[in-house]
Design a protein around this motif. Structure first.
Motif, PDB file in Angstrom:
ATOM      1  N   HIS A  81     -13.727  13.991  44.314  1.00 17.53           N
ATOM      2  CA  HIS A  81     -13.189  13.018  43.348  1.00 17.53           C
ATOM      3  C   HIS A  81     -13.229  13.565  41.926  1.00 17.53           C
ATOM      4  CE1 HIS A  81     -17.564  11.963  43.473  1.00 17.53           C
ATOM      5  NE2 HIS A  81     -17.399  11.802  42.177  1.00 17.53           N
ATOM      6  N   GLU A 125     -12.245  11.379  52.397  1.00 15.63           N
ATOM      7  CA  GLU A 125     -11.282  10.636  51.585  1.00 15.63           C
ATOM      8  C   GLU A 125      -9.892  10.621  52.231  1.00 15.63           C
ATOM      9  OE1 GLU A 125     -10.517   8.318  48.080  1.00 15.63           O
ATOM     10  OE2 GLU A 125     -12.344   8.959  49.086  1.00 15.63           O
ATOM     11  N   GLY A 174     -11.093   7.032  52.713  1.00 17.86           N
ATOM     12  CA  GLY A 174     -12.091   6.652  51.720  1.00 17.86           C
ATOM     13  C   GLY A 174     -13.511   6.537  52.241  1.00 17.86           C
ATOM     14  N   SER A 190     -15.486   5.060  43.773  1.00 21.07           N
ATOM     15  CA  SER A 190     -15.443   4.054  44.840  1.00 21.07           C
ATOM     16  C   SER A 190     -16.648   3.111  44.788  1.00 21.07           C
ATOM     17  CB  SER A 190     -15.393   4.738  46.206  1.00 21.07           C
ATOM     18  OG  SER A 190     -16.611   5.399  46.507  1.00 21.07           O
ATOM     19  N   LYS A 242     -16.037  -0.736  44.483  1.00 21.52           N
ATOM     20  CA  LYS A 242     -15.577  -1.386  45.709  1.00 21.52           C
ATOM     21  C   LYS A 242     -16.729  -1.549  46.694  1.00 21.52           C
ATOM     22  CE  LYS A 242     -11.513  -0.389  47.406  1.00 21.52           C
ATOM     23  NZ  LYS A 242     -10.400   0.297  48.128  1.00 21.52           N
TER      24      LYS A 242
END
Length: 508
Positions: A98, A425, A433, A496, A499
C-alpha cells in the motif's frame, strides 16, 4: 570480515582455547574489521517451508542442509503476500504494497500493473549508491529492465518478463483449452497433465534453471575479481508450478507412497467464496484424480531435489572463487504453494500456512548458527541487509532488523511481539483486500470483500480446516487477535484500518 588466513588462524586458536560459539557470538557492533560484507541472495519461487530434510521433510536436501547448519534458521518466516510480484517488492523495498503501489502481479492477464515504480530504488539502488557492485541473475517479476534501471552492473539471464517496458501482458489462452481437454480425457505427452506435472525432455543441463546456474557462476566470478564489495541476487523460477523437471527428478519420488497431509483435499466448509474462484486456468482442478494429485506432489518433491543441486553448485562456485568463507548469504522462497491442501493448487486469495509461510536461512560467518522459532517477515530481511551493508534509508522501513535474533536467538530482547502480518490485496486484477494476523496459537483472517472472516486454532487444528469465527468459546481470543491486527495496520499506516475498525465492532 576476516581474511582467509586470519580466519583460519583464529579458528585454530579457538579450537584449542575456547568454544567457537563464544567468538562467533561477537556482536555486530564490535567487529574490528570495517570492510563491507559481500552479500548473496538466493531466491526461489513458490518454495514451501516444509519439504527440506533439515526440517524433517520428505526431500533429501544435503546442500541446503549444510547451509542451514552454518546459518540462522528462521523456522517461522512469513511472506507479506502469497503472490510473486508483491512479495518480491517487499524484499527489495522493505515496505508494504500500500506504500509502494506494488500489491498485485505485473505483466500478466488482467493485472493493472506493469512495473514497480522506478522511484522505488530499493536494495539494488541503495547498494549501488553505497559503492557496492550490484548484480542480478534470473527472475525479477517487477517490470522490464527493473534491475538495470536500479543500478545492477551485472544483469544476466532474465525471467519471463519482457525486456520492453509496458509490453502487452501475457494472457493464458492456451492453458484454458488445455485444462478443458483434461475434462475430455485428453492428456499430454507421456500421459501427463503438463499444467500440473511434466517430465521435461533432456537432462538437468538442458533446463532453463541450469542456464541461470551458469549465469550465476559467471556473476560470482566477476564479483570475485572486483575490488568492491558486492551484492548479488540469483533468482529462480523453480519450483513454481506447473512442476516440470527432467529425469532423474521426475521419477525420484513414487506418487503411490508420498505421504499426504491431514488437510489434503479437505472440503472447504464455511470458507470465503473467493477460495472457490478460478483466478488462473489451472486453479480449475475438478478433473484432478487422486493419482494426479499424488503425481503433482511427487514432481514438486523432484523439483526440490533439483533446487538442492542448484544451491550446491552455486555455493561450490563461491568456494572455488575463494569468496565463500566471508560471504553473507540469504536463502529464501517468496511464498509457499498449495499441493492439494484444502483442494487448492498453486496460490490464491487466502492466508493458509502452506502459502503464507516461507523458508528462510541467513548465514553471517561471524555468528554461530541458531534456530529461531519467533515469527519473522520478509520485510525483516530488508532491514537486516540494510544494517549489514550500512545502506542509507530511502523511505519507511516496515520491518525490523534480525541481527538481535541472529546474535541471541529467541531470547533476544528486541521488544517485538511474536506475530506476523499478511495481506492479499489483489490477484491479477481482482480485488480482495485480505489482511491476516498470526500468532503461534491463532490466526485471524479479515476478508473485507466477503461477509465471512476466518479464525483458526493453530495448536489444535494446524491444517486450518475448521473456521471458528462464530464459535463463542473463542470470543476472548478472537477479540485479542482483532486488536493485534488493528495495532499492526496502524503501525504500518495501512489505509484499510478505518474499514477494519467498522467491521471489528462485531468482534470486540
Amino acid at each position: 570480515m576476516f581474511s582467509k588466513i586470519t580466519k583460519s588462524l583464529v579458528i585454530s586458536l579457538v579450537s584449542i582455547t575456547v568454544s567457537t560459539s563464544l567468538i562467533a557470538s561477537e556482536p555486530e557492533s564490535k567487529k574490528s574489521n570495517g570492510k563491507k560484507p559481500n552479500v548473496l541472495v538466493l531466491m526461489f519461487d513458490d518454495m514451501r517451508f516444509d519439504t527440506f530434510s533439515y526440517r524433517g521433510g520428505p526431500v533429501n536436501t544435503p546442500n541446503i542442509d549444510a547451509l542451514a547448519a552454518e546459518s540462522t534458521r528462521f523456522d517461522n518466516a512469513m511472506t507479506t503476500t502469497g503472490l510473486c510480484s508483491p512479495s518480491r517488492a517487499a524484499l527489495y523495498t522493505g515496505r508494504w504494497g500500500h506504500k509502494t503501489g506494488m500489491d498485485d502481479n505485473v505483466e500478466l492477464y488482467s493485472t493493472r500493473l506493469a512495473e514497480l515504480d522506478p522511484k522505488e530504488g530499493g536494495l539494488l539502488r541503495r547498494a549501488s549508491n553505497a559503492g557496492y557492485l550490484v548484480g542480478h541473475v534470473g527472475k525479477w517479476h517487477l517490470g522490464a529492465r527493473g534491475t538495470e534501471l536500479r543500478g545492477a552492473e551485472i544483469d544476466l539471464a532474465h525471467g519471463h518478463e519482457s525486456r520492453e517496458r509496458f509490453a502487452r501482458v501475457y494472457t493464458p489462452y492456451s492453458k484454458v483449452s488445455q485444462v478443458k481437454g483434461y475434462y475430455e480425457g485428453k492428456l499430454d505427452k507421456r500421459g501427463e497433465k503438463h499444467e500440473y506435472y511434466m517430465t521435461l525432455d533432456g537432462t538437468y543441463e538442458d533446463t532453463a534453471a541450469y542456464q541461470k546456474v551458469l549465469a550465476g557462476q559467471k556473476m560470482l566470478k566477476q564479483m570475485a575479481s572486483d575490488d568492491r564489495p558486492f551484492f548479488g541476487v540469483i533468482s529462480f523460477n523453480q519450483p513454481h508450478p506447473a512442476y516440470r523437471v527432467p529425469e532423474p527428478y521426475a521419477s525420484m519420488f513414487d506418487p503411490e507412497t508420498v505421504e499426504l497431509p491431514s488437510n489434503h483435499l479437505a472440503k472447504r466448509v464455511f470458507k470465503p467464496l473467493a477460495q472457490d474462484g478460478i483466478w488462473w486456468p489451472w486453479h480449475d482442478v475438478g478433473h484432478m484424480s487422486e493419482k494426479d494429485w499424488r503425481k503433482a506432489r511427487a514432481f514438486y518433491y523432484g523439483a526440490m531435489a533439483m533446487v538442492d543441486r542448484i544451491v550446491g553448485e552455486l555455493l561450490q562456485a563461491a568456494k572455488d572463487e575463494g569468496i565463500y568463507d566471508d560471504l553473507h548469504i540469504v536463502l529464501w522462497g517468496d511464498q509457499g504453494s498449495m499441493l492439494g491442501e484444502h483442494s487448492l493448487y498453486d496460490k490464491g486469495p487466502y492466508a493458509y500456512d502452506e502459502l503464507m509461510r516461507m523458508p528462510l536461512l541467513i548465514k553471517n560467518p561471524t555468528l554461530a548458527p541458531k534456530t529461531v522459532k519467533r515469527q519473522v517477515s520478509v520485510l525483516d530481511i530488508t532491514a537486516t541487509l540494510a544494517d549489514w551493508m550500512a545502506l542509507k534509508p530511502d523511505g519507511d522501513e516496515d520491518g525490523h532488523t534480525l541481527i538481535p535474533l541472529m546474535e541471541h536467538g529467541d531470547k533476544a530482547e528486541d521488544g517485538q511481539v511474536d506475530l506476523s502480518l499478511y495481506a492479499y490485496e489483489w490477484y491479477n486484477g481482482s480485488w480482495f483486500g485480505i489482511r491476516a494476523v498470526r500468532t503461534p496459537e491463532f490466526k485471524f483472517v479479515w476478508n473485507p470483500g466477503d461477509n465471512r472472516d476466518e479464525f483458526y486454532d493453530l495448536k489444535n487444528d494446524p491444517g486450518e480446516i475448521n473456521n471458528l469465527i462464530k464459535n463463542p468459546k473463542y470470543k476472548a481470543q478472537r477479540a485479542n487477535m482483532v486488536k493485534l491486527l488493528m495495532s499492526e495496520l496502524e503501525r504500518v499506516s495501512d489505509p484499510s484500518l478505518s474499514k477494519l475498525k467498522y467491521h471489528a465492532k462485531a468482534y470486540l
